[in-house]
Design a protein around this motif. Structure first.
Motif, PDB file in Angstrom:
ATOM      1  N   SER A  88       0.856  -1.179   0.000  1.00 33.74           N
ATOM      2  CA  SER A  88       0.000   0.000   0.000  1.00 33.74           C
ATOM      3  C   SER A  88       0.896   1.234   0.000  1.00 33.74           C
ATOM      4  CB  SER A  88      -0.905  -0.007   1.228  1.00 33.74           C
ATOM      5  OG  SER A  88      -1.571   1.228   1.334  1.00 33.74           O
ATOM      6  N   ASP A  89       0.797   2.027  -1.049  1.00 36.02           N
ATOM      7  CA  ASP A  89       1.626   3.229  -1.160  1.00 36.02           C
ATOM      8  C   ASP A  89       1.172   4.301  -0.166  1.00 36.02           C
ATOM      9  OD1 ASP A  89       3.135   2.102  -3.180  1.00 36.02           O
ATOM     10  OD2 ASP A  89       1.773   2.813  -4.749  1.00 36.02           O
ATOM     11  N   ALA A  90      -0.128   4.400   0.044  1.00 35.95           N
ATOM     12  CA  ALA A  90      -0.652   5.427   0.951  1.00 35.95           C
ATOM     13  C   ALA A  90      -0.238   5.149   2.388  1.00 35.95           C
ATOM     14  CB  ALA A  90      -2.168   5.496   0.854  1.00 35.95           C
ATOM     15  N   LEU A 119      -6.226 -10.506  -8.288  1.00 35.26           N
ATOM     16  CA  LEU A 119      -4.832 -10.067  -8.412  1.00 35.26           C
ATOM     17  C   LEU A 119      -4.620  -9.358  -9.743  1.00 35.26           C
ATOM     18  CD1 LEU A 119      -2.084 -10.053  -7.044  1.00 35.26           C
ATOM     19  CD2 LEU A 119      -1.645 -12.277  -8.056  1.00 35.26           C
ATOM     20  N   LYS A 120      -5.228  -9.894 -10.804  1.00 32.59           N
ATOM     21  CA  LYS A 120      -5.151  -9.249 -12.117  1.00 32.59           C
ATOM     22  C   LYS A 120      -5.868  -7.905 -12.099  1.00 32.59           C
ATOM     23  CE  LYS A 120      -5.831 -11.684 -15.827  1.00 32.59           C
ATOM     24  NZ  LYS A 120      -6.410 -12.638 -16.802  1.00 32.59           N
ATOM     25  N   SER A 121      -6.999  -7.844 -11.396  1.00 33.91           N
ATOM     26  CA  SER A 121      -7.769  -6.605 -11.324  1.00 33.91           C
ATOM     27  C   SER A 121      -7.011  -5.526 -10.557  1.00 33.91           C
ATOM     28  CB  SER A 121      -9.116  -6.851 -10.649  1.00 33.91           C
ATOM     29  OG  SER A 121      -9.875  -7.761 -11.404  1.00 33.91           O
ATOM     30  N   VAL A 122      -6.342  -5.918  -9.476  1.00 38.80           N
ATOM     31  CA  VAL A 122      -5.538  -4.973  -8.690  1.00 38.80           C
ATOM     32  C   VAL A 122      -4.423  -4.406  -9.565  1.00 38.80           C
ATOM     33  CG1 VAL A 122      -3.880  -4.798  -6.790  1.00 38.80           C
ATOM     34  CG2 VAL A 122      -6.051  -5.956  -6.436  1.00 38.80           C
ATOM     35  N   ASP A 123      -3.771  -5.261 -10.324  1.00 35.58           N
ATOM     36  CA  ASP A 123      -2.697  -4.827 -11.211  1.00 35.58           C
ATOM     37  C   ASP A 123      -3.242  -3.906 -12.305  1.00 35.58           C
ATOM     38  OD1 ASP A 123      -0.008  -4.826 -12.050  1.00 35.58           O
ATOM     39  OD2 ASP A 123      -0.472  -6.290 -13.612  1.00 35.58           O
ATOM     40  N   HIS A 124      -4.416  -4.233 -12.835  1.00 36.74           N
ATOM     41  CA  HIS A 124      -5.013  -3.452 -13.923  1.00 36.74           C
ATOM     42  C   HIS A 124      -5.426  -2.053 -13.456  1.00 36.74           C
ATOM     43  CE1 HIS A 124      -7.272  -2.690 -17.594  1.00 36.74           C
ATOM     44  NE2 HIS A 124      -8.303  -2.307 -16.844  1.00 36.74           N
ATOM     45  N   LEU A 161      -3.037  -1.631  -5.115  1.00 39.74           N
ATOM     46  CA  LEU A 161      -4.006  -1.937  -4.060  1.00 39.74           C
ATOM     47  C   LEU A 161      -4.826  -0.715  -3.653  1.00 39.74           C
ATOM     48  CD1 LEU A 161      -5.094  -4.034  -2.037  1.00 39.74           C
ATOM     49  CD2 LEU A 161      -3.303  -3.295  -0.476  1.00 39.74           C
ATOM     50  N   ASP A 162      -4.181   0.426  -3.522  1.00 35.78           N
ATOM     51  CA  ASP A 162      -4.878   1.638  -3.079  1.00 35.78           C
ATOM     52  C   ASP A 162      -5.977   2.037  -4.065  1.00 35.78           C
ATOM     53  OD1 ASP A 162      -3.074   1.580  -1.045  1.00 35.78           O
ATOM     54  OD2 ASP A 162      -1.824   3.201  -1.822  1.00 35.78           O
ATOM     55  N   ALA A 163      -5.647   2.049  -5.346  1.00 36.31           N
ATOM     56  CA  ALA A 163      -6.626   2.426  -6.375  1.00 36.31           C
ATOM     57  C   ALA A 163      -7.774   1.424  -6.422  1.00 36.31           C
ATOM     58  CB  ALA A 163      -5.952   2.518  -7.729  1.00 36.31           C
ATOM     59  N   LEU A 212      -8.937  -0.538  -3.916  1.00 37.72           N
ATOM     60  CA  LEU A 212      -9.791  -0.437  -2.734  1.00 37.72           C
ATOM     61  C   LEU A 212     -10.641   0.833  -2.728  1.00 37.72           C
ATOM     62  CD1 LEU A 212      -7.508  -1.808   0.101  1.00 37.72           C
ATOM     63  CD2 LEU A 212      -9.568  -2.849  -0.819  1.00 37.72           C
ATOM     64  N   VAL A 213     -10.087   1.937  -3.204  1.00 32.77           N
ATOM     65  CA  VAL A 213     -10.842   3.190  -3.229  1.00 32.77           C
ATOM     66  C   VAL A 213     -12.054   3.045  -4.139  1.00 32.77           C
ATOM     67  CG1 VAL A 213     -10.752   5.595  -4.016  1.00 32.77           C
ATOM     68  CG2 VAL A 213      -8.918   4.669  -2.599  1.00 32.77           C
ATOM     69  N   LYS A 214     -11.896   2.318  -5.249  1.00 33.88           N
ATOM     70  CA  LYS A 214     -12.978   2.168  -6.223  1.00 33.88           C
ATOM     71  C   LYS A 214     -13.925   1.018  -5.884  1.00 33.88           C
ATOM     72  CE  LYS A 214     -13.629   2.399 -11.190  1.00 33.88           C
ATOM     73  NZ  LYS A 214     -12.997   2.371 -12.483  1.00 33.88           N
ATOM     74  N   ALA A 215     -13.493   0.066  -5.046  1.00 34.80           N
ATOM     75  CA  ALA A 215     -14.290  -1.129  -4.749  1.00 34.80           C
ATOM     76  C   ALA A 215     -15.494  -0.801  -3.876  1.00 34.80           C
ATOM     77  CB  ALA A 215     -13.421  -2.168  -4.046  1.00 34.80           C
ATOM     78  N   GLY A 216     -16.566  -1.566  -4.080  1.00 28.04           N
ATOM     79  CA  GLY A 216     -17.768  -1.415  -3.263  1.00 28.04           C
ATOM     80  C   GLY A 216     -17.580  -2.076  -1.908  1.00 28.04           C
ATOM     81  N   ASP A 217     -18.190  -1.508  -0.880  1.00 30.95           N
ATOM     82  CA  ASP A 217     -18.015  -2.027   0.479  1.00 30.95           C
ATOM     83  C   ASP A 217     -18.662  -3.397   0.675  1.00 30.95           C
ATOM     84  OD1 ASP A 217     -16.709   0.294   0.945  1.00 30.95           O
ATOM     85  OD2 ASP A 217     -18.246   1.184   2.230  1.00 30.95           O
ATOM     86  N   ALA A 218     -19.692  -3.722  -0.096  1.00 29.53           N
ATOM     87  CA  ALA A 218     -20.423  -4.982   0.084  1.00 29.53           C
ATOM     88  C   ALA A 218     -19.559  -6.198  -0.230  1.00 29.53           C
ATOM     89  CB  ALA A 218     -21.666  -4.986  -0.795  1.00 29.53           C
TER      90      ALA A 218
END
Length: 96
Positions: free
Chosen positions: A40-42, A56-61, A65-67, A69-75
């Protein structure tokens, strides 16, 4: 430990194995989970998570990790990932 991705919420699915004689037997389709350490850079530290290979592919794309999680839905997020998301959002808001 449940067989569920901490970032996307993907879990086991149920289906049938169908034989040549068309006999249907119950089976489980398990997600491809891997233990990874993401940075996590932040927060400036490494985080260990159990996520699917697809996540893992989605995190890289999405650019880390920071980008993601910020965009991911809480559910979809696990309680650990949700706590991590709150810390990252708080740190990014303080930095701006």
């Amino acid at each position: 430990m449940s067989r569920r991705c901490e970032l996307t919420g993907k879990g086991a699915l149920v289906g049938h194995t169908v034989s040549h004689s068309n006999i249907k037997t119950k089976r489980r389709f398990l997600p491809n989970l891997v233990n990874v350490t993401l940075r996590s850079d932040a927060l400036g530290r490494a985080v260990r998570l159990r996520i699917s290979a697809n996540a893992l592919k989605s995190v890289d794309h999405r650019g880390g990790l920071d980008a993601f999680l910020v965009k991911a839905g809480d559910a979809n997020l696990s309680p650990r990932a949700l706590l991590l998301k709150r810390q990252i959002v708080k740190k990014l808001a303080a930095g701006e």
